[in-house]
Motif scaffolding. Sequence first.
Motif, mmCIF file in Angstrom:
data_model
loop_
_atom_site.group_PDB
_atom_site.id
_atom_site.type_symbol
_atom_site.label_atom_id
_atom_site.label_comp_id
_atom_site.label_asym_id
_atom_site.label_seq_id
_atom_site.Cartn_x
_atom_site.Cartn_y
_atom_site.Cartn_z
ATOM 1 N N MET A 1 -17.531 3.140 1.171
ATOM 2 C CA MET A 1 -18.264 4.292 1.766
ATOM 3 C C MET A 1 -17.336 5.547 2.610
ATOM 4 O O MET A 1 -17.449 6.522 2.516
ATOM 5 N N LEU A 2 -16.587 5.121 3.632
ATOM 6 C CA LEU A 2 -15.611 5.736 4.347
ATOM 7 C C LEU A 2 -14.798 6.546 3.726
ATOM 8 O O LEU A 2 -14.806 7.846 3.889
ATOM 9 N N ILE A 3 -14.061 6.030 2.769
ATOM 10 C CA ILE A 3 -13.127 6.668 1.763
ATOM 11 C C ILE A 3 -13.742 7.397 0.891
ATOM 12 O O ILE A 3 -13.138 8.692 0.734
ATOM 13 N N SER A 4 -14.823 7.515 0.372
ATOM 14 C CA SER A 4 -15.561 8.173 -0.527
ATOM 15 C C SER A 4 -16.107 9.782 0.282
ATOM 16 O O SER A 4 -15.784 10.789 -0.140
ATOM 17 N N ILE A 5 -16.522 9.269 1.395
ATOM 18 C CA ILE A 5 -16.858 10.369 2.198
ATOM 19 C C ILE A 5 -15.816 11.293 2.978
ATOM 20 O O ILE A 5 -15.721 12.645 2.508
ATOM 21 N N LEU A 6 -14.491 10.809 3.094
ATOM 22 C CA LEU A 6 -13.514 11.476 3.222
ATOM 23 C C LEU A 6 -12.710 12.144 2.247
ATOM 24 O O LEU A 6 -12.462 13.374 2.115
ATOM 25 N N ALA A 7 -13.094 11.438 1.068
ATOM 26 C CA ALA A 7 -12.368 12.052 -0.648
ATOM 27 C C ALA A 7 -13.311 13.325 -0.576
ATOM 28 O O ALA A 7 -12.771 14.429 -0.995
ATOM 29 N N GLU B 1 -13.037 22.098 -8.804
ATOM 30 C CA GLU B 1 -12.329 21.641 -9.481
ATOM 31 C C GLU B 1 -12.495 20.047 -9.391
ATOM 32 O O GLU B 1 -11.848 19.211 -10.104
ATOM 33 N N GLY B 2 -13.111 19.508 -8.342
ATOM 34 C CA GLY B 2 -13.641 18.280 -8.088
ATOM 35 C C GLY B 2 -12.490 17.484 -7.418
ATOM 36 O O GLY B 2 -11.771 18.294 -6.462
ATOM 37 N N LEU B 3 -12.158 16.263 -7.404
ATOM 38 C CA LEU B 3 -11.275 15.719 -6.439
ATOM 39 C C LEU B 3 -9.906 15.913 -6.586
ATOM 40 O O LEU B 3 -9.455 15.882 -7.813
ATOM 41 N N ASP B 4 -9.268 15.836 -5.732
ATOM 42 C CA ASP B 4 -7.411 16.353 -5.824
ATOM 43 C C ASP B 4 -7.035 14.849 -5.476
ATOM 44 O O ASP B 4 -6.825 14.356 -4.720
ATOM 45 N N VAL B 5 -6.793 14.331 -6.829
ATOM 46 C CA VAL B 5 -6.502 12.956 -6.786
ATOM 47 C C VAL B 5 -4.994 12.490 -6.135
ATOM 48 O O VAL B 5 -4.978 11.746 -5.404
ATOM 49 N N ALA B 6 -4.120 13.529 -6.204
ATOM 50 C CA ALA B 6 -2.825 13.309 -5.965
ATOM 51 C C ALA B 6 -2.772 13.360 -4.298
ATOM 52 O O ALA B 6 -2.279 12.415 -3.606
ATOM 53 N N ARG B 7 -3.415 14.355 -3.780
ATOM 54 C CA ARG B 7 -3.387 14.449 -2.275
ATOM 55 C C ARG B 7 -4.145 13.065 -1.569
ATOM 56 O O ARG B 7 -3.638 12.660 -0.647
ATOM 57 N N PHE B 8 -5.117 12.830 -2.381
ATOM 58 C CA PHE B 8 -6.073 11.749 -1.958
ATOM 59 C C PHE B 8 -5.133 10.362 -1.797
ATOM 60 O O PHE B 8 -5.414 9.829 -0.850
ATOM 61 N N LEU B 9 -4.351 10.284 -2.835
ATOM 62 C CA LEU B 9 -3.611 9.022 -2.838
ATOM 63 C C LEU B 9 -2.695 9.003 -1.873
ATOM 64 O O LEU B 9 -2.107 7.923 -1.465
ATOM 65 N N GLN B 10 -2.056 10.196 -1.429
ATOM 66 C CA GLN B 10 -0.912 10.195 -0.648
ATOM 67 C C GLN B 10 -1.636 9.795 0.947
ATOM 68 O O GLN B 10 -0.970 9.359 1.512
ATOM 69 N N PHE B 11 -2.613 10.494 1.099
ATOM 70 C CA PHE B 11 -3.563 9.929 2.276
ATOM 71 C C PHE B 11 -3.579 8.444 2.560
ATOM 72 O O PHE B 11 -3.499 7.779 3.420
ATOM 73 N N LEU B 12 -4.124 8.102 1.262
ATOM 74 C CA LEU B 12 -4.481 6.390 1.212
ATOM 75 C C LEU B 12 -2.874 5.686 1.438
ATOM 76 O O LEU B 12 -2.874 4.645 2.216
ATOM 77 N N ALA B 13 -1.817 6.144 1.157
ATOM 78 C CA ALA B 13 -0.572 5.360 1.148
ATOM 79 C C ALA B 13 -0.338 5.441 2.613
ATOM 80 O O ALA B 13 0.210 4.356 3.064
ATOM 81 N N PHE C 1 0.887 -1.093 0.063
ATOM 82 C CA PHE C 1 0.032 -0.022 -0.104
ATOM 83 C C PHE C 1 0.988 1.213 -0.005
ATOM 84 O O PHE C 1 0.515 2.340 -0.546
ATOM 85 N N PHE C 2 1.881 1.250 0.721
ATOM 86 C CA PHE C 2 3.025 2.354 0.693
ATOM 87 C C PHE C 2 3.467 2.564 -0.626
ATOM 88 O O PHE C 2 3.282 3.853 -1.146
ATOM 89 N N ALA C 3 3.948 1.699 -1.538
ATOM 90 C CA ALA C 3 4.293 1.814 -2.766
ATOM 91 C C ALA C 3 3.077 1.908 -3.703
ATOM 92 O O ALA C 3 3.643 3.100 -4.341
ATOM 93 N N GLY C 4 2.394 1.281 -3.814
ATOM 94 C CA GLY C 4 1.241 1.328 -4.886
ATOM 95 C C GLY C 4 0.453 2.860 -4.931
ATOM 96 O O GLY C 4 0.427 3.518 -5.910
ATOM 97 N N PHE C 5 -0.204 3.088 -3.687
ATOM 98 C CA PHE C 5 -0.542 4.454 -3.553
ATOM 99 C C PHE C 5 0.219 5.642 -3.791
ATOM 100 O O PHE C 5 -0.097 6.628 -4.136
ATOM 101 N N GLY C 6 1.376 5.405 -3.141
ATOM 102 C CA GLY C 6 2.539 6.512 -2.775
ATOM 103 C C GLY C 6 3.034 6.965 -4.402
ATOM 104 O O GLY C 6 2.919 7.956 -4.737
ATOM 105 N N LEU C 7 3.496 5.793 -5.189
ATOM 106 C CA LEU C 7 3.843 6.171 -6.564
ATOM 107 C C LEU C 7 2.731 6.604 -7.295
ATOM 108 O O LEU C 7 3.217 7.503 -8.255
ATOM 109 N N SER C 8 1.613 6.130 -7.042
ATOM 110 C CA SER C 8 0.708 6.655 -7.854
ATOM 111 C C SER C 8 0.228 8.184 -7.857
ATOM 112 O O SER C 8 0.006 9.216 -8.730
#
Length: 447
Positions: free
Chosen positions: A129-135, A144-156, A54-61
């Motif tokens: 559901m929890l993660i979509s609420i947080l997003a 602008e919609g979802l900030d994908v980069a910051r969101f993936l950093q959080f998931l990592a 998870f650290f690697a996959g979401f962080g690199l994305s």
Amino acid sequence: MSPALVNHLKLSQPQLTTIALAGMMGQYPFAAMIGKVVDKYGPSACSIIASCLFFAGFGLSAREIANTPDDITVPSASTFHHLTIYFFIAGLGTACSYFSSVFAACKNFPDFIGIASGTSITLFGLSPMLISILALTFFSHPDEGLDVARFLQFLALFCGAVHLFGAFTLHIIPLPEDPPSVVLEDPEGLVHIDEQTSLLHGKRNNTVEVETGIVAAPPVKGSSVVDLAKDRHFWALAFVLFVIIGSSEMVISNIGTIVLSLTTAAPSTDVATATQVRFISVANTLSRLVIGPLADFVSPTTVSSSQIIPRKRHVSRVAFLFFSILVLVLTYLWMVLGVRSHVDLWALSIGAGVAYGSTFTILPSLLSSAWGIENLARNFGILTYAPFIGTPAFSYFYAFNAAGHSNDGAICKGVECWSTTFSWYTAVTIVACGVTGYLWRSWRDQV
């Protein structure tokens, strides 16, 4: 996440499907190996592997998306390839996470596998559901919609830390040994004995026999993978999983583009997509909470080496599998006949969530009854190769059908993007209903 990736990275429909599919497919290639690790080394080993992945996959994305300029007009091939690999890594982490938690519960409570698997898998149903609420709350902007980069950093960081904690807490507690048999005597002769008393204990004339419906664990003909592959019931079950899980995961991974085909404005698309994700998550969660305990109550009891708990048998566990495939038949038929706007997609989200959650909840107890608990995680992993094939088959059928109705590589708009797809899905699920009926008939006195 799909609408944000379209706006920022200018990815096409087949590219989006490939990236989403990589995340789903990463869960399957090493499933049998992960199951063998759980059976041999315990769930804590899988949890620490999940943390690293998870650290690697979401962080690199997150880094890849953050480094992509905002003013590109043509999608970058390298970005597409990198994201496909990174989402595959995150999907592999999901598989390790799933096996570590589910089989820690199942192997600690072998006589209540339905409840154990249902409650532990519920966390997976709640997480979208929890993660979509947080997003939406912390990582989205109205314009602008979802900030994908910051969101993936959080998931990592979040997913990695949680599974690192699981590496120190997920263990299989050895079951207590059976207590020695004790013969109770009546030294004071308090029991009255006359000519009506039976000479054999428990065989008195006034005894009323009660059928408990205990189903003994079937003798396992062979524990090797080759023996499993020779069982025709194994292949029938694999086909049913191919259809149920494969088509359901197509819906789950592509719900964003299905919503996008029926909406126009970006902010409303994000809200509509998040709503459908919540529908899927709630349906997924409730089905697991209900099906697990219900199966343990009305289906044949699991007879483990530690104890036998008598419960009356009412219905085969295969009935719950039949319920899942029947839900999908009605759901896909509704997509063909009833959906004309994104408001009507609630049935698709709920139907896919119910079928997906119910199937994965009943599968561990079904496998335990059919082939034993010793290699449960391995057998579960082997059967997940069915959706490993089914998910890309159903997903690419949808993706290329949608691409054939789009203009200049843009995202497809209108019901024609998927009407033919769900017509074929309906036919295939009807066939799977027949195969499930065959399993129900064959296993009616065993599973």
